[in-house]
Write an enzyme that holds these catalytic residues in place. Sequence first.
Site: not given
Ligand code: OSB
Ligand code: MG
Length: 382
Positions: A149, A175, A177, A202, A227, A252, A276, A304
């Site tokens: 991510s 992924k 953002k 996402d 997402e 999510d 999660k 995560g």
């Molecule tokens: O939206 O999935 C998410 C990290 C912190 C809070 C929300 C999210 C995320 C990530 C990173 O996208 C996930 C990771 O690398 O652990």
């Molecule tokens: Mg997310």
Amino acid sequence: MSEENVRPSWLHDEALGDLERVELLDVSLPFVAPFGTAVATWNSKDALLVRITDRGLVAWGECVADPDPYYASETTATARHVIRDFLLPELKPGMALAALLERFRRVRGHEMAKAALENALLDLIAKRRGQPLHALLGFQAKRVMSGISIGFQDDVPALLARVEEAVTSGYQRVKMKIGRGRDVEWVRAVRARFPGIALMADANGDYTLADAGLLARLDEFGLTMIEQPLSYHDIYQHSLLQARLRTPLCLDESIHGCDDAEAAIALKSCRVINIKQGRVGGLLEAVRMAALCARSGIPAWSGGMDETGIGRALNIQLQAAPGFTLPGDTSETRRYFHEDIAEPPVTLDREGFIAMPPGSGIGVEVIEARVQKRLRGRERLK
Ligand code: OSB
Ligand code: MG
């Protein structure tokens, strides 16, 4: 639980006992680079850890809440309050885990707090039995898929460099953002440069239904999914949006357990679910959700929360369960931290997979001296 193991004695019959010591530890681990999303940018992982010591064993849980309520309404402070004042007091010496979890149901919400304590107790039970968590839950060890991510970058060239690095490292899915003003052109640039990769975006809830036209422009890029485009607590409007897009939606933030997942599946609000374990109340609910997704033909993956080695190990153990059919946000430790609090670090093998950690319980060893170095506070509850 696996189907052949629905009423294990460790869950229903064996007393957890009078635990010697239960503590809450606040740690702060600086990130290698800031992690930017539509809702916040984090410079460090500030986590609340649950540490249980009992008869020579040390068990750990990690709460995925942040100090702020920007991803979820829970924070490290609300989790501390709920664990200390409402969850742990329910534990009586003769009680088995199933009975304790039944008592937790009286507390509404606060899934992250519940998960932290449940997971620490599961780690303790598994360590008592000398089993890794995946075996305790009834699953065979397997290599799990990797995904990355990538947070917001300052400009497109910086983003392309990060994607390049990820692809070269062997990650099986990337992924990125997205958010208002940083969407169609950013995705277009990544897709143009990497036409063949499994790519997803996402939004962390940054859009509204009024943006459906804009989000539909993402259809041309063949994303594996988008997402959480709409609000963090919405399920219904996502069904209206999904009907207007070719790209699968993934939920999510809106999914806090099996009931939410069932609603989302029935309403066709998404075609994929991000599980999660920390957001849905712990490993046991996450396993039930994965089974629900499998029965419903909905691909699922393990999300995560930029966890330390403790939460990362839990996420890997969880993915031994059937139902995790897509690569998750499970990445190498070195992407997040120069020095983690657990060993061994998560690494990718030559085919881009991740091995189960080697030990019993969570499978990694927490290095107490490193926890001490990152410690911001310590409270003994028992
Ligand atoms: O939206 O999935 C998410 C990290 C912190 C809070 C929300 C999210 C995320 C990530 C990173 O996208 C996930 C990771 O690398 O652990
Ligand atoms: Mg997310």
